[in-house]
Design an enzyme around this catalytic site. Structure first.
Site, PDB file in Angstrom:
ATOM      1  N   ASN A 190       0.765  -1.246   0.000  1.00 17.85           N
ATOM      2  CA  ASN A 190       0.000   0.000   0.000  1.00 17.85           C
ATOM      3  C   ASN A 190       0.794   1.294   0.000  1.00 17.85           C
ATOM      4  O   ASN A 190       0.463   2.229   0.753  1.00 17.85           O
ATOM      5  CB  ASN A 190      -0.964  -0.009   1.190  1.00 17.85           C
ATOM      6  N   SER A 233      -5.971 -10.595   3.879  1.00 22.57           N
ATOM      7  CA  SER A 233      -5.345  -9.264   3.831  1.00 22.57           C
ATOM      8  C   SER A 233      -4.181  -9.298   2.840  1.00 22.57           C
ATOM      9  O   SER A 233      -3.683 -10.366   2.465  1.00 22.57           O
ATOM     10  CB  SER A 233      -4.811  -8.896   5.212  1.00 22.57           C
ATOM     11  N   THR A 234      -3.729  -8.096   2.465  1.00 20.30           N
ATOM     12  CA  THR A 234      -2.559  -8.003   1.590  1.00 20.30           C
ATOM     13  C   THR A 234      -1.365  -8.691   2.252  1.00 20.30           C
ATOM     14  O   THR A 234      -0.572  -9.360   1.594  1.00 20.30           O
ATOM     15  CB  THR A 234      -2.190  -6.523   1.356  1.00 20.30           C
ATOM     16  N   HIS A 269     -11.334  -7.813   7.286  1.00 21.61           N
ATOM     17  CA  HIS A 269     -10.516  -9.006   7.496  1.00 21.61           C
ATOM     18  C   HIS A 269     -10.625  -9.452   8.951  1.00 21.61           C
ATOM     19  O   HIS A 269     -11.231  -8.776   9.763  1.00 21.61           O
ATOM     20  CB  HIS A 269      -9.037  -8.690   7.239  1.00 21.61           C
TER      21      HIS A 269
HETATM   22  O1  CDP Z   1      -4.140  -3.812   2.382  1.00 13.54           O
HETATM   23  P1  CDP Z   1      -4.424  -3.873   3.835  1.00 13.54           P
HETATM   24  O2  CDP Z   1      -5.442  -2.869   4.284  1.00 13.54           O
HETATM   25  O3  CDP Z   1      -4.701  -5.264   4.285  1.00 13.54           O
HETATM   26  O4  CDP Z   1      -3.046  -3.539   4.544  1.00 13.54           O
HETATM   27  P2  CDP Z   1      -2.305  -2.325   5.295  1.00 13.54           P
HETATM   28  O5  CDP Z   1      -3.173  -1.765   6.347  1.00 13.54           O
HETATM   29  O6  CDP Z   1      -1.703  -1.415   4.308  1.00 13.54           O
HETATM   30  O7  CDP Z   1      -1.138  -3.156   5.959  1.00 13.54           O
HETATM   31  C1  CDP Z   1      -0.434  -4.146   5.235  1.00 13.54           C
HETATM   32  C2  CDP Z   1      -0.454  -5.453   5.982  1.00 13.54           C
HETATM   33  O8  CDP Z   1       0.278  -5.301   7.201  1.00 13.54           O
HETATM   34  C3  CDP Z   1      -1.848  -5.900   6.425  1.00 13.54           C
HETATM   35  O9  CDP Z   1      -2.524  -6.572   5.386  1.00 13.54           O
HETATM   36  C4  CDP Z   1      -1.527  -6.786   7.614  1.00 13.54           C
HETATM   37  O10 CDP Z   1      -1.195  -8.085   7.189  1.00 13.54           O
HETATM   38  C5  CDP Z   1      -0.265  -6.141   8.213  1.00 13.54           C
HETATM   39  N1  CDP Z   1      -0.564  -5.307   9.409  1.00 13.54           N
HETATM   40  C6  CDP Z   1      -0.442  -5.881  10.679  1.00 13.54           C
HETATM   41  O11 CDP Z   1      -0.150  -7.083  10.800  1.00 13.54           O
HETATM   42  N2  CDP Z   1      -0.647  -5.111  11.791  1.00 13.54           N
HETATM   43  C7  CDP Z   1      -0.996  -3.814  11.691  1.00 13.54           C
HETATM   44  N3  CDP Z   1      -1.179  -3.095  12.813  1.00 13.54           N
HETATM   45  C8  CDP Z   1      -1.145  -3.236  10.408  1.00 13.54           C
HETATM   46  C9  CDP Z   1      -0.927  -4.003   9.277  1.00 13.54           C
END
Ligand code: CDP
Length: 324
Positions: free
Chosen positions: A132, A243-244, A298
């Site tokens: 992202n 999730s991503t 998610h």
């Molecule tokens: O695309 P998405 O909204 O899933 O992801 P993001 O918020 O940009 O963060 C990327 C990835 O980091 C997420 O898909 C989660 O796997 C991980 N993450 C996490 O483990 N703990 C957090 N506090 C934030 C993100």
């Protein structure tokens, strides 16, 4: 103190998920870790059989036919016809190597990255995955590193809302190009989840070509591959919208001998009890768009516990330590 750190991780999807004692979990993840090469290789083989990541993860002219109707994986009643013009913009063959990378870092965006000075450790990898379009410059570099070989860009929240690429305004294109100059290699866009994602993904590719940013190429995620990864995890106890972070981790486990995760910690307190924001780049007043709220979309804690199982088995390492 540990009792105070007990966080209930129930989400809208899984209201009965058991509480996680983040203090104990953190202590466990800080213990010395050793890779179990047999277990890693076994999972790599299994994932290769189910998902054919090297050939299938990215849409190419080798895995897509000119004129093919590509089926969306969320709006699966809809299709997109890969006409000649679109087809010709796809890479000829997979940009992923036939032989695995030795070491990969997959960097999540959790605020747990902050203050741990793991940038150099992250960049030590041969290949680095990021999600992202995260910031890697300025004060962040020490904690995040700079290397980015595969970076994802959410077509709706990033390309459309944040960079407004559909507007076709020169200033917006300029802003986008200035931002993405910090990444190299692949800018991976999930262009075939929902219909609204495709036009803006194609626009992003055009903008990079127009601005001759040859160090970065927009590539499109293959919805068939995403479905294969989703089925793999459903079979292994995660029936949910992935999730991503777990998607990239799955790719890494298929194309890298050693997988290291940083910035994965989906809880609002650290293992030592500090309050945490959600992303490392969030400001205290950052508001989550309710349509993109991860708790709604998610079940990150449940995914995280799956990754912890893999850490325990020596398949991958979750990093929580302070590096220097
Ligand atoms: O695309 P998405 O909204 O899933 O992801 P993001 O918020 O940009 O963060 C990327 C990835 O980091 C997420 O898909 C989660 O796997 C991980 N993450 C996490 O483990 N703990 C957090 N506090 C934030 C993100």
């Amino acid at each position: 103190l540990l009792a105070e750190m007990l966080v209930v991780v129930a989400t809208t999807q899984q209201p009965t998920t058991a509480p996680v004692d983040v203090g104990t979990l953190g202590q466990e993840l800080l213990l010395p870790w050793q890779q179990n090469r047999t277990a890693s290789q076994h999972l790599m083989d299994e994932l290769n059989n189910c998902t054919s990541t090297q050939a299938e993860a990215i849409l190419t002219r080798a895995n897509t036919r000119n004129g093919q109707n590509i089926r969306y994986y969320i709006q699966h009643e809809k299709t997109y016809q890969a006409n000649r013009m679109f087809y010709n913009t796809l890479p000829r063959t997979s940009p992923l190597p036939q032989t695995p990378y030795r070491r990969c870092s997959v960097v999540g965006n959790g605020a747990v990255l902050l203050g741990r000075r793991c940038g150099a450790e992250i960049d030590k990898a041969d290949f680095v995955f990021r999600s992202n379009l995260p910031p890697l410059t300025g004060n962040f570099t020490r904690d995040t590193g700079r290397k980015a070989n595969w970076t994802t860009a959410n077509p709706i929240s990033q390309l459309n809302w944040r960079f407004n690429l559909l507007s076709n305004k020169p200033a917006q294109k300029e802003k986008f190009v200035r931002h993405v100059r910090q990444y190299s290699g692949l800018l991976w866009v999930s262009a075939f989840g929902v219909k609204a994602a495709t036009t803006v993904a194609i626009r992003a590719q055009r903008v990079l070509r127009e601005k001759k940013l040859s160090s970065l190429a927009v590539v499109y995620g293959n919805p068939r591959h995403f479905a294969a990864v989703r089925d793999f995890w459903a079979y292994n106890g995660l029936s949910m919208r992935l999730s991503t972070g777990i998607y990239l981790t799955t790719i890494a486990m298929t194309i890298c001998d050693e997988v290291h995760l940083f910035g994965f910690w989906p809880f609002d307190v650290s293992h030592t009890g500090e309050k945490l924001l959600y992303h490392y780049y969030d400001k205290p007043d950052t508001k989550m768009n309710p349509n993109l709220d991860p708790a709604f979309l998610h079940n990150l804690p449940k995914e995280f516990l799956k990754l912890v199982e893999l850490h325990r088995r020596g398949v991958l390492k979750i990093h929580l330590e302070t590096c220097q």
